[in-house]
Design a protein around this motif. Structure first.
Motif, PDB file in Angstrom:
ATOM      1  N   GLU A  15      -3.211   8.639 -10.256  1.00  0.00           N
ATOM      2  CA  GLU A  15      -1.877   8.083 -10.484  1.00  0.00           C
ATOM      3  C   GLU A  15      -0.800   9.167 -10.604  1.00  0.00           C
ATOM      4  O   GLU A  15       0.220   9.087  -9.913  1.00  0.00           O
TER       5      GLU A  15
ATOM      6  N   PRO B 172      -5.228  -6.626  -8.280  1.00  0.00           N
ATOM      7  CA  PRO B 172      -4.734  -5.233  -8.360  1.00  0.00           C
ATOM      8  C   PRO B 172      -5.828  -4.218  -8.641  1.00  0.00           C
ATOM      9  O   PRO B 172      -5.745  -3.069  -8.181  1.00  0.00           O
ATOM     10  N   TYR B 173      -6.866  -4.622  -9.383  1.00  0.00           N
ATOM     11  CA  TYR B 173      -7.932  -3.678  -9.723  1.00  0.00           C
ATOM     12  C   TYR B 173      -8.725  -3.260  -8.487  1.00  0.00           C
ATOM     13  O   TYR B 173      -9.138  -2.098  -8.379  1.00  0.00           O
TER      14      TYR B 173
ATOM     15  N   SER C  15      -5.531   2.289  -4.569  1.00  0.00           N
ATOM     16  CA  SER C  15      -4.441   2.860  -5.363  1.00  0.00           C
ATOM     17  C   SER C  15      -3.280   3.312  -4.492  1.00  0.00           C
ATOM     18  O   SER C  15      -2.112   3.193  -4.882  1.00  0.00           O
TER      19      SER C  15
ATOM     20  N   VAL D  75      -1.045   0.325  -3.732  1.00  0.00           N
ATOM     21  CA  VAL D  75      -0.310  -0.157  -4.900  1.00  0.00           C
ATOM     22  C   VAL D  75       0.748   0.857  -5.313  1.00  0.00           C
ATOM     23  O   VAL D  75       1.862   0.482  -5.724  1.00  0.00           O
TER      24      VAL D  75
ATOM     25  N   LYS E 249      -2.764  -2.204 -13.398  1.00  0.00           N
ATOM     26  CA  LYS E 249      -3.749  -2.174 -12.304  1.00  0.00           C
ATOM     27  C   LYS E 249      -5.162  -2.471 -12.780  1.00  0.00           C
ATOM     28  O   LYS E 249      -5.930  -3.149 -12.101  1.00  0.00           O
TER      29      LYS E 249
END
Length: 318
Positions: free
Chosen positions: A257, A140-141, A145, A148, A193
């Motif tokens: 985000e 996930p990292y 973004s 995700v 994340k």
């Protein structure tokens, strides 16, 4: 042992060996290995060009009624002194953004430290499939973004999978449209994340904890939980300080985000971060001087928090 010699006037000159001339002034500045400056010069130039110069220019902008103009065009940018900073502390929108990021940090930083430490300790003891689990937490990292965020919107939207499973227990308005839940949900998302990166930091630190300490603790009758708190936690203390600092600095610069998950800080500014507000004020609304003042206040606040973390969590090396 410090040696002393006598100067021509009969005075004792401490710190000088007999028959040895004092070091030249250039050597005092550059040290005994001036070649090190040559190797570090590229990074020094990078820091000055990418970090130091923009910060100094932002400070300059914050004291003026600054606005962008076409290259080569001379425009009047009047000096306003502390007016931008006074406006920062009087603007409800700015104050709300700082409260939002405070809520984010209160949730994100402790969750990141606790989960990363516990999971890294568990992964460090895994013998089979260890590489698979480590890669799984790290995926996930390194995932974009945007990709995700699309998955999370699919899960937590009004008609998403989570609400369908909860049924009448689902919050209304939904998770990311709820003023009370939007920022906590963003904090949980960021924690999930970025967790893989901090797990790797802890895994590297755990390699430096001597195995003899665990064996000694086990001999004294300590169980797994006691070993964790008595050996693991003190052994990775420098890594914990690093995780605290990184998660705080990264969290304070939150932008992507809330911009993607809540459509730019909604609902009603409940998830607006200071950096997102800087973008809106400086780029979208054309007030870069005011945006620079917000950025300088944010930077000072982060530096103070980082200093307190290093002071109280880092302690003093014996």
């Amino acid at each position: 042992m410090t040696t002393q010699t006598t100067s021509p006037r009969g005075r004792v000159r401490p710190g000088t060996a007999p028959g040895r001339a004092p070091r030249p002034a250039l050597q005092k500045v550059l040290g005994r290995n001036p070649l090190g400056w040559l190797f570090s010069a590229p990074y020094l130039v990078f820091v000055l060009a990418i970090f130091a110069y923009p910060v100094c220019f932002a400070v300059y902008m914050s004291f003026k009624d600054y606005f962008f103009a076409a290259p080569g065009v001379t425009v009047d940018r009047p000096w306003v002194g502390l007016q931008n900073y006074v406006r920062v502390f009087q603007d409800p929108q700015v104050l709300q953004s700082f409260r939002n990021v405070a809520v984010f940090l209160v949730i994100n930083v402790p969750l990141t430290v606790v989960l990363a430490l516990v999971l890294s300790a568990a992964l460090n003891s895994v013998v089979r499939w260890s590489t698979f689990f480590r890669v799984s937490y790290y995926v996930p990292y390194v995932t974009a973004s945007v990709a995700v965020v699309g998955v999370w919107l699919f899960l937590f939207s009004q008609n998403g999978v989570v609400n369908s499973l909860l049924g009448p227990l689902a919050p209304s308005p939904s998770w990311l449209s709820n003023s009370a839940l939007a920022m906590p949900m963003i904090a949980v998302f960021v924690t999930w994340k970025q967790l893989g990166f901090y797990i790797l930091l802890y895994l590297a630190a755990l390699q430096n904890v001597p195995k003899e300490l665990y064996e000694s603790a086990a001999t004294d009758g300590a169980g797994r939980v006691r070993q964790f708190f008595s050996v693991t936690v003190p052994g990775v203390r420098p890594a914990t300080v690093l995780v605290l600092l990184l998660s705080t600095v990264i969290g304070a610069n939150l932008f992507t985000e809330p911009y993607l998950l809540t459509g730019g800080g909604g609902p009603n500014g409940a998830s607006t971060s200071p950096v997102l507000l800087i973008y809106q004020q400086g780029i979208q609304q054309g007030h870069p001087g005011y945006a620079a003042a917000i950025g300088i206040v944010l930077m000072i606040g982060v530096l103070v928090i980082a200093w307190l973390q290093n002071r109280f969590a880092g302690g003093r090396e014996s």
